[in-house]
Scaffold this motif. Structure first.
Motif, short mmCIF file in Angstrom:
data_model
loop_
_atom_site.label_atom_id
_atom_site.label_comp_id
_atom_site.label_asym_id
_atom_site.label_seq_id
_atom_site.Cartn_x
_atom_site.Cartn_y
_atom_site.Cartn_z
N ARG A 41 14.80 21.33 11.47
CA ARG A 41 14.15 22.33 12.32
C ARG A 41 12.71 22.59 11.87
O ARG A 41 11.80 22.72 12.68
N CYS A 42 12.50 22.63 10.57
CA CYS A 42 11.17 22.88 10.02
C CYS A 42 10.20 21.76 10.40
O CYS A 42 9.06 22.01 10.79
N VAL A 43 10.65 20.52 10.31
CA VAL A 43 9.78 19.38 10.59
C VAL A 43 9.42 19.30 12.07
O VAL A 43 8.34 18.85 12.43
N THR A 44 10.29 19.76 12.93
CA THR A 44 10.05 19.61 14.37
C THR A 44 9.46 20.85 15.03
O THR A 44 9.34 20.90 16.24
N THR A 45 9.09 21.86 14.24
CA THR A 45 8.46 23.03 14.84
C THR A 45 7.07 22.68 15.33
O THR A 45 6.45 21.72 14.89
N ARG A 46 6.58 23.46 16.23
CA ARG A 46 5.27 23.20 16.85
C ARG A 46 4.16 23.16 15.80
O ARG A 46 3.27 22.33 15.84
N ARG A 47 4.20 24.03 14.82
CA ARG A 47 3.15 24.08 13.80
C ARG A 47 3.16 22.81 12.94
O ARG A 47 2.13 22.26 12.61
N VAL A 53 11.79 11.68 15.17
CA VAL A 53 11.52 12.41 13.94
C VAL A 53 12.80 13.06 13.42
O VAL A 53 13.10 13.03 12.22
N ILE A 54 13.59 13.65 14.33
CA ILE A 54 14.84 14.28 13.92
C ILE A 54 15.76 13.26 13.27
O ILE A 54 16.37 13.52 12.22
N LYS A 55 15.88 12.09 13.88
CA LYS A 55 16.75 11.06 13.32
C LYS A 55 16.23 10.57 11.96
O LYS A 55 17.01 10.32 11.04
N LEU A 56 14.91 10.47 11.84
CA LEU A 56 14.33 10.03 10.58
C LEU A 56 14.57 11.05 9.47
O LEU A 56 14.96 10.70 8.36
N VAL A 57 14.38 12.32 9.77
CA VAL A 57 14.62 13.38 8.79
C VAL A 57 16.10 13.42 8.43
O VAL A 57 16.46 13.57 7.26
N ALA A 58 16.96 13.28 9.41
CA ALA A 58 18.40 13.30 9.14
C ALA A 58 18.79 12.13 8.23
O ALA A 58 19.62 12.29 7.33
N ARG A 59 18.18 10.98 8.44
CA ARG A 59 18.45 9.82 7.58
C ARG A 59 17.97 10.10 6.15
O ARG A 59 18.65 9.78 5.19
N ASN A 60 16.79 10.68 6.01
CA ASN A 60 16.23 10.97 4.69
C ASN A 60 17.00 12.09 3.99
O ASN A 60 17.05 12.13 2.77
N ALA A 61 17.57 13.01 4.75
CA ALA A 61 18.28 14.16 4.18
C ALA A 61 19.78 13.90 4.09
O ALA A 61 20.55 14.83 3.91
#
Length: 130
Positions: A114-120, A92-100
């Motif tokens: 950080r927001c996408v990978t929080t527990r909530r 997920v981190i790599k996917l978000v980094a690619r999109n951002a």
């Protein structure tokens, strides 16, 4: 009805691949049973022998891959735990980094990751949302 040429060989290959899959599932299912070393060794031997005797290259490659990753597979069977959760978060981190990638501010990119990978957020996370 005519007999289709090669149909018997196709069925035999399919059956061989299915049995290899079931042997691997049996081996991996031992992770939830607390099986002893002898039982794990027997299931491993049964899977690897079946695959090695197969004439299907993909089944042999599967056995080679499982054998190469055996320490990790054995750890899964011994402990019942895998690194799937951390691997999923890393994906997920790599996917978000690619999109951002186009963000001009590195801090915004870090905050989005950080927001996408929080527990909530993980409970509602869908790849399509990213």
């Amino acid at each position: 009805m005519e007999h289709a040429p090669g149909r018997g060989e196709d069925r035999a290959a399919l059956l061989t691949a299915w049995i290899a899959k079931e042997n691997l599932r049996t081996l991996l299912a031992l992770a939830r049973t607390g099986a002893g070393r002898h039982q794990v060794g027997h299931a491993s031997w049964k899977f690897l022998t079946w695959c090695a005797d197969s004439d299907i290259p993909e089944v042999r490659q599967l056995a080679t891959t499982v054998d190469r990753w055996w320490p990790e597979v054995a750890a899964l069977i011994d402990t019942g735990h895998s690194s799937a959760k951390s691997e999923g978060i890393n994906r997920v981190i790599k996917l978000v980094a690619r999109n951002a990638f186009g963000f001009r501010n590195a801090e915004n990119q870090r905050l989005r990751t950080r927001c996408v990978t929080t527990r909530r957020a993980r409970g509602q996370l869908r790849t399509a949302q990213l």
